[in-house]
Design a protein around this motif. Sequence first.
Motif, PDB file in Angstrom:
ATOM      1  N   ARG A  43       0.872  -1.186   0.000  1.00  0.00           N
ATOM      2  CA  ARG A  43       0.000   0.000   0.000  1.00  0.00           C
ATOM      3  C   ARG A  43       0.906   1.231   0.000  1.00  0.00           C
ATOM      4  O   ARG A  43       1.694   1.424   0.913  1.00  0.00           O
TER       5      ARG A  43
ATOM      6  N   LYS B 298      -3.404   6.366  -1.401  1.00  0.00           N
ATOM      7  CA  LYS B 298      -4.754   6.094  -1.876  1.00  0.00           C
ATOM      8  C   LYS B 298      -4.912   6.284  -3.376  1.00  0.00           C
ATOM      9  O   LYS B 298      -5.834   5.725  -3.982  1.00  0.00           O
ATOM     10  N   ASP B 299      -4.050   7.050  -3.996  1.00  0.00           N
ATOM     11  CA  ASP B 299      -4.142   7.303  -5.430  1.00  0.00           C
ATOM     12  C   ASP B 299      -3.603   6.085  -6.182  1.00  0.00           C
ATOM     13  O   ASP B 299      -2.406   5.811  -6.190  1.00  0.00           O
ATOM     14  N   ALA B 300      -4.510   5.329  -6.838  1.00  0.00           N
ATOM     15  CA  ALA B 300      -4.126   4.084  -7.501  1.00  0.00           C
ATOM     16  C   ALA B 300      -3.170   4.319  -8.658  1.00  0.00           C
ATOM     17  O   ALA B 300      -2.249   3.527  -8.884  1.00  0.00           O
ATOM     18  N   ASP B 301      -3.377   5.419  -9.393  1.00  0.00           N
ATOM     19  CA  ASP B 301      -2.498   5.683 -10.538  1.00  0.00           C
ATOM     20  C   ASP B 301      -1.070   5.952 -10.086  1.00  0.00           C
ATOM     21  O   ASP B 301      -0.104   5.448 -10.666  1.00  0.00           O
TER      22      ASP B 301
ATOM     23  N   ALA C 287       0.197   4.997  -7.223  1.00  0.00           N
ATOM     24  CA  ALA C 287       0.700   3.756  -6.638  1.00  0.00           C
ATOM     25  C   ALA C 287       1.208   2.822  -7.723  1.00  0.00           C
ATOM     26  O   ALA C 287       2.265   2.188  -7.596  1.00  0.00           O
ATOM     27  N   GLU C 288       0.455   2.756  -8.827  1.00  0.00           N
ATOM     28  CA  GLU C 288       0.863   1.894  -9.942  1.00  0.00           C
ATOM     29  C   GLU C 288       2.224   2.306 -10.488  1.00  0.00           C
ATOM     30  O   GLU C 288       3.104   1.465 -10.716  1.00  0.00           O
TER      31      GLU C 288
ATOM     32  N   LEU D 274      -1.356  -6.197  -8.401  1.00  0.00           N
ATOM     33  CA  LEU D 274      -1.428  -5.368  -7.199  1.00  0.00           C
ATOM     34  C   LEU D 274      -2.745  -5.674  -6.493  1.00  0.00           C
ATOM     35  O   LEU D 274      -3.801  -5.183  -6.872  1.00  0.00           O
TER      36      LEU D 274
ATOM     37  N   HIS E 277      -4.004  -4.951  -3.556  1.00  0.00           N
ATOM     38  CA  HIS E 277      -4.720  -3.905  -2.830  1.00  0.00           C
ATOM     39  C   HIS E 277      -5.467  -2.975  -3.787  1.00  0.00           C
ATOM     40  O   HIS E 277      -6.549  -2.470  -3.459  1.00  0.00           O
ATOM     41  N   TYR E 278      -4.907  -2.766  -4.972  1.00  0.00           N
ATOM     42  CA  TYR E 278      -5.493  -1.815  -5.920  1.00  0.00           C
ATOM     43  C   TYR E 278      -6.277  -2.515  -7.038  1.00  0.00           C
ATOM     44  O   TYR E 278      -6.777  -1.844  -7.951  1.00  0.00           O
ATOM     45  N   ASP E 279      -6.381  -3.854  -6.971  1.00  0.00           N
ATOM     46  CA  ASP E 279      -7.131  -4.615  -7.981  1.00  0.00           C
ATOM     47  C   ASP E 279      -6.644  -4.293  -9.390  1.00  0.00           C
ATOM     48  O   ASP E 279      -7.444  -4.086 -10.316  1.00  0.00           O
ATOM     49  N   ARG E 280      -5.340  -4.276  -9.575  1.00  0.00           N
ATOM     50  CA  ARG E 280      -4.789  -3.947 -10.885  1.00  0.00           C
ATOM     51  C   ARG E 280      -3.680  -4.922 -11.263  1.00  0.00           C
ATOM     52  O   ARG E 280      -2.953  -5.424 -10.402  1.00  0.00           O
TER      53      ARG E 280
END
Length: 754
Positions: A703, A706-709, A711-712, A745, A747-750
């Motif tokens: 983690r 909160k920003d998935a982009d 984080a990716e 990922l 946590h981010y479902d990606r």
Amino acid sequence: GGLNFQDLLMRAGDLLRHGPAVRRYFQNRFTHLLVDEFQDTDPLQAEVMLLLTADDVHENDWRACRPRPGSLFVVGDPKQSIYRFRRADIVTYRRVKQIIADCNGEILTLSTNFRSQANLIDWVNTLFAGVFAEEESDKVPQFVSMDAGRGGVEQGELVGLHRLDVPKISNNREQTAYEAGQIARIIRQAIDQKWQLPDREGKLRPAEPGDFMIITRHKQFLSDYGAQLQVEGIPHQVTGGNAMGNLGELQLLVLVLRALARPEDPIALLAVLRSPLFGIADTLLYEWKAAGGRFEIRRSEADDPPIAEVIAPLEQLVSCIHLLRQLPLIAAVEQIANRLGLTSCAASARDGATRAGGLLGAIERLRTLRDQAWNLETIAETLEGWQGGNEEQDPVPVVPSGAQPVRVLNLHKAKGLEANFIFLAGVKKVRDTSAELHIDRSGDHTHGFVAIAEEKRSGNWAKTALLAQPGQWQDHSDEEIGFLEAEQDRLAYVAATRARGGLSITCCEGGKDSWEYFDAEEEPFASLPTIEAASEAPSATEAIDPADALAAAERAAAEWQQAAVATYRVVAAKADAIGNAEDRDHVQATGEHGTEWGTAVHRLLEVAMQMPEADLHPLALALIEETGLEVEAVEPLLETVERARHSAIWKRALKSPQPLVEAPFVRLASEADGDESKIVRGVIDLAFLEGDSWVLVDYKSDRVGKDADKAEATLRSRYQAQLDAYAEAWEQVTGQKVSERGLLLTHYDRYVTV
């Protein structure tokens, strides 16, 4: 994993029986069917064979099928039918033979023996002329006199019929050890003194290990023959026994795993500390306890007693627990065996290649049972079961011997094999024939009759007490005993026809042995020599100066210390690629999304890929307890895994013909400065074949906001080097191309490619 071989046969039979279109398809695909060793065929296999060759695809009774002209060719010898216990008998053989004859098929008799010397063939013909019948029946095959297909050979030391005389010894194990020692020393002497035996062309040549085969009636003491061959330094291979039961290193691994599974259990820990693995004396253990030390697997503390002999093993066991937290379970078990020196210990033994092969083979087999190996207790129980002889386990040497080995196996495993010289070994008498089951296949329908009995043991003796029986059981029992006694004759025939040049039969004093059937006490059997075990001559005493002894001990210690200096490093692929420091910065050591959470997610995803229909809830509960997470984490864990299972990459993996989970790899690499080598180890979470190349996927539960982009992007950058290293290792180890590598990922479902 849900069907065994018998299930597959039954389903194939059902499909062919009720699917005319399926039969027509396979008949067009396989126009000619050749079946060898037909006497070993059971009714279900015979049914599949006749359904595949029948001229009428709508006929679903195999007994009424008629093979198409030229479609079926079978080869069999009813005198070698020895598998009634697995439904193969002469009844099925004769029925199919009659079907072929009724269709104007040609029946040919092959009577020329191209394997054995003429004197062996003459002996077999004489022995079995009065055993087998002039006309075959459902129990007794027809006698066919064999003709020698090989020319005669001049007499060599290992040509013809021999016997090995064994004195009467009350204990079967000790008598077997004596016999096995004699056989091993005879083989040793035959090789060293270049005893002569015939090759396939009939020319004499010196004996080699691969010329010999040891055949027993029972599986019980097979490893004893291997042990004596090892004493003589003779390469050998034991088949059909439980050599794994003699692997001390595997026993030690079981002890260690039980202690690691119960880190606060003092009894389990004491068993490991007192074992040959650490060999700590009871006096030291008492001293540790008396000084306030605790028998727990934990890091040393300031107030621990200063007893290095106890502290060092505890530190090693702590490092093993760290491996269990960092690696997939089976990969961790393998590393534990390596770290504690069990693999090296096995490899350094006299039969090191076989012992190390047995240990590593057991661990490798655990990988095939990952859906059943959820925790250390289960793994320890599984390994212990294999050691207890519940299943046949034959270790395969990690480094094959340059010479062909002596084969050691029981009679049922030897069928179809041959050797220049055969030892028919064994001192244990064959039990009297009795029946608890009778299958009647003589009519159009098969009928079974079962008696329920209880075996009561007292020491080495066993007595069977009948508890219940069907009507007319005595008649059924007598009929079955007739079949079994006739099979004893065929077993003897198989044993007598394995040798090409020479045959030895063990004869025990008093006549109570495995091969009393042959009555080898008389001519034409020649007695093999008795060779006593070599004894070491007592060495002359010599006075030693204490100062010299001390200096020698110091030199030995210095040499050991020098030998212990590693000429290479062992590194984790991930840490080697991205650096330990950076890795520690972003992974929380504890907490909801720390290493414990990641471990649980990885284990659940591993099982989910292997068993798509499995209920993961029980495993999640077990992992909660094992990793120390709160019980409230069960539902979030399952939800995380469920989201991963709905991802596109997951569905691609499920469609692959070869999906692999937790795939370990090891490769040799050079340090950056080129001066040293390093062994890089890693485990790839998911690898699957897509087309002609591979896709590698690593699961990440990190983690980073909160920003998935964002984080990716962060995680892609962070793990780029790791995935590159994995791809390089995969291509180097397998020689196959990696076309895609990515991160799932959780946590981010990606899923992101790197």
